[in-house]
Design an enzyme around this catalytic site. Structure first.
Site, PDB file in Angstrom:
ATOM      1  N   LYS A 264       0.854  -1.203   0.000  1.00 18.69           N
ATOM      2  CA  LYS A 264       0.000   0.000   0.000  1.00 18.69           C
ATOM      3  C   LYS A 264       0.879   1.238   0.000  1.00 18.69           C
ATOM      4  CE  LYS A 264      -3.083   2.591   3.094  1.00 18.69           C
ATOM      5  NZ  LYS A 264      -3.713   2.609   4.436  1.00 18.69           N
ATOM      6  N   ASP A 269      -2.792  10.662   3.461  1.00 13.01           N
ATOM      7  CA  ASP A 269      -4.175  10.254   3.671  1.00 13.01           C
ATOM      8  C   ASP A 269      -4.904  11.298   4.509  1.00 13.01           C
ATOM      9  OD1 ASP A 269      -6.555   8.951   3.881  1.00 13.01           O
ATOM     10  OD2 ASP A 269      -5.857   7.431   5.298  1.00 13.01           O
ATOM     11  N   LYS A 276     -10.132  13.154   8.258  1.00 11.35           N
ATOM     12  CA  LYS A 276      -9.573  12.733   9.545  1.00 11.35           C
ATOM     13  C   LYS A 276      -9.526  13.906  10.520  1.00 11.35           C
ATOM     14  CE  LYS A 276      -6.316   9.221   7.794  1.00 11.35           C
ATOM     15  NZ  LYS A 276      -6.777   8.050   8.561  1.00 11.35           N
ATOM     16  N   ASP A 287       1.676   6.582   5.366  1.00  8.87           N
ATOM     17  CA  ASP A 287       0.712   5.617   4.844  1.00  8.87           C
ATOM     18  C   ASP A 287       1.191   4.910   3.572  1.00  8.87           C
ATOM     19  OD1 ASP A 287      -1.632   4.385   5.552  1.00  8.87           O
ATOM     20  OD2 ASP A 287      -2.954   5.787   4.512  1.00  8.87           O
ATOM     21  N   ASP A 346     -12.219   6.921   4.123  1.00  2.98           N
ATOM     22  CA  ASP A 346     -10.968   6.800   4.895  1.00  2.98           C
ATOM     23  C   ASP A 346     -10.531   5.342   5.019  1.00  2.98           C
ATOM     24  OD1 ASP A 346      -8.786   7.728   6.311  1.00  2.98           O
ATOM     25  OD2 ASP A 346      -9.821   7.727   8.251  1.00  2.98           O
ATOM     26  N   GLU A 348      -9.404   3.630   2.437  1.00  3.19           N
ATOM     27  CA  GLU A 348      -8.988   3.643   1.034  1.00  3.19           C
ATOM     28  C   GLU A 348      -7.910   2.619   0.705  1.00  3.19           C
ATOM     29  OE1 GLU A 348      -5.647   4.991   2.909  1.00  3.19           O
ATOM     30  OE2 GLU A 348      -7.688   5.669   3.329  1.00  3.19           O
ATOM     31  N   ARG A 350      -7.519  -0.545   1.255  1.00  5.18           N
ATOM     32  CA  ARG A 350      -7.978  -1.832   0.721  1.00  5.18           C
ATOM     33  C   ARG A 350      -8.419  -1.701  -0.740  1.00  5.18           C
ATOM     34  NH1 ARG A 350     -12.397  -2.051   5.359  1.00  5.18           N
ATOM     35  NH2 ARG A 350     -10.603  -0.985   6.308  1.00  5.18           N
TER      36      ARG A 350
END
EC number: 3.4.11.1
Length: 509
Positions: A264, A269, A276, A287, A346, A348, A350
């Site tokens: 990933k 993010d 967030k 991230d 949020d 995202e 996956r």
């Protein structure tokens, strides 16, 4: 440039500017420092008592030797009881930060096995790391020009053979840390893709003639649209910096296995429209740590010449709030044709992994491993030092054993049957990306990813906790990016190269 060497010299007689020795809880020096203990004799116990060194992990003390031994400075590091490679790695890291102005350092820590030699070298290099790229007046470099590991086993073939792998792993971890620590404005998906391509080029340039090279292909937003990579395009839609999928291939002629690594790479993010809280965004440059780990592990495998074919996928996107940002209620179609209802922008990671896993399965590997800073649920469950590992029992056991050998803590987590019903709860699409149930979110995410593994043997590492150290430096971990996962993946690849799965492990590394 710092050089490492193994020698059988006496730590009491070496003329290095600093000598590092370990201390055990009973107030005696650890194996490797017997000559230093003999030089101090009865004075040693009084010295340790005076400076308050009891041998506990994390203790560090510097003592001018006043001629008692040849080196002018003695560095004492606590090892704890019955120290193994993990303890030695942490102690060496503490020592690296303590020795700030020595041109040469001798490490007289326990180092009579290949595992301990690797721990000493990795620990010292990783513990001395600092990210200074953006400092207008960085501190004067203090890395010693020469580091000598003193060991009676210095001439044993299997011990000397441990030096290069330790250096390669340390290089890879430090490179991953640099990427994760880079501000997100300077490491957008296109910039990260360029950095990966540059790293591949540099690695290939350093390989021996005839060695297998790493090939890199960067899929831009137009190519992603042609392929139908709906996850990457949806997540990256709200950003001015478009998404990328970087695919690496390493195919040695003598390969004994074919593995796929998927990482990933969310370069920042914001949470998208599920914005967030401000405090939660402060370190969201981290991230993309899974993608960094996958790339650096692949390059390390090439440097080590491992006979394992690797197909690696770094799914890069920036999750921002923009006019084309994905919305809760949207339905997207992944590369493999699966439709997914988006209910939480949020969640995202996956989505980009779904496209990358579909691509990985298409390469027909023997086994797939993905790594991601995927869920806060996993950090809540296991804390900020331990990764969760889920998937097929055999592959999970291999990864756990590799993490134990690499000195990175990990713990097995289940994917309960109930999660299958939850991920199929959407009334408008094949899968629900998120179902709003508070409990077991990390397990739900793993079950979701399993849908894109094509039934292949698979393991998923959720590294949301240990990938970023928000506190002060400790052991071989610096403040900020830890490079978690690189060493575990390299160790797992080495076990695959050996032709036999690593033994099962059931607890933290």
């Amino acid at each position: 440039m710092t050089t490492f060497a193994l020698r059988t010299a006496s730590p009491a007689k070496t003329r290095a500017e600093a000598v590092v020795v370990g201390v055990l809880p009973d107030g005696v020096l650890a194996p490797g420092a017997e000559d230093v203990a003999a030089a101090y004799g009865r004075k040693l116990a009084g010295l340790l008592a005076t400076i308050g060194v009891k041998g506990a992990p994390g203790e560090v003390a510097k003592v001018p030797t006043s001629g008692t031994i040849a080196s002018p400075l003695l560095v004492l590091v606590g090892l704890g009881a019955d120290p193994g490679p993990d303890d030695v790695r942490r102690a060496a890291g503490n020592a690296a930060r303590a020795v700030t102005n020595a041109a040469s350092v001798a490490l007289a820590l326990p180092a009579d096995t290949p595992e301990l030699v690797r721990a000493v070298i990795e620990g010292y290099r990783l513990g001395g790391y600092a990210f200074t790229t953006y400092k207008s007046k960085p501190a004067t470099p203090t890395t010693p020009a020469e580091i000598v590991v003193l060991t009676p086993a210095a001439r044993r073939g299997e011990v000397t053979a441990a030096v290069e792998p330790a250096q390669v792993v340390a290089d890879a971890v430090l490179a991953a840390r640099d990427w994760v620590n880079t501000p997100p404005a300077d490491l957008t998906p296109p910039a990260f893709a360029d950095a990966i391509a540059a790293a591949v080029k540099a690695t290939n340039k350093g390989l021996a003639k005839g060695a297998a090279r790493v090939k890199a292909e960067v899929l831009d937003e137009e190519r992603l649209a042609e392929l139908g990579c709906g996850g990457l395009l949806a997540v990256g839609g709200g950003s001015a910096a478009p998404p990328r999928l970087v695919e690496l291939s390493y195919s040695p002629k003598d390969a004994v296995a074919h593995v796929a690594l998927v990482g990933k790479g969310i370069t920042f993010d914001s949470g998208g429209l599920w914005i967030k809280p401000a405090a939660s965004m402060a370190t969201m440059k981290e991230d993309m740590a899974g993608a960094a780990a996958v790339v650096q592990a692949t390059l390390a495998a090439a440097r080590l010449g491992l006979p394992v074919r690797i197909s690696a996928y770094a799914a890069l996107a920036e999750n921002m709030v923009g006019e084309a940002a994905m919305r809760p209620g949207d339905v997207l179609t992944t590369y493999g044709g699966t439709t997914v209802e988006v209910t939480n922008t949020d969640a995202e990671g996956r989505l980009v992994l779904a496209d990358a896993l579909d691509r990985a399965v298409e390469a027909a590997p023997d086994v797939v491993v993905d790594i991601a800073t995927l869920t806060g649920h996993m950090a809540l469950a296991l804390g900020d030092r331990i990764a969760g590992v889920m998937g097929d029992d055999t592959v999970v056991a291999e990864v756990l054993a590799a993490s134990a050998a690499a000195g990175e803590d990990a713990w097995p987590m289940p994917i309960p049957e109930a999660m299958d019903e939850r991920i199929h709860s959407s009334t408008v699409a094949d899968l629900a990306q998120y179902d709003g149930i508070r409990w077991g979110g990390g397990l739900f995410a793993a079950a979701f990813l399993r849908e894109f593994t094509g039934g292949l043997p698979w393991a998923h590492l959720d590294i949301a906790g240990p990938t970023f150290n928000k506190g002060g430096p400790t052991g071989h971990l610096a403040t900020g990016a830890t490079g978690y996962g690189v060493a575990t993946l390299v160790e797992w690849l080495r076990s695959r190269a050996a032709g036999a799965p690593a033994p099962a492990a059931s607890g933290p590394a």
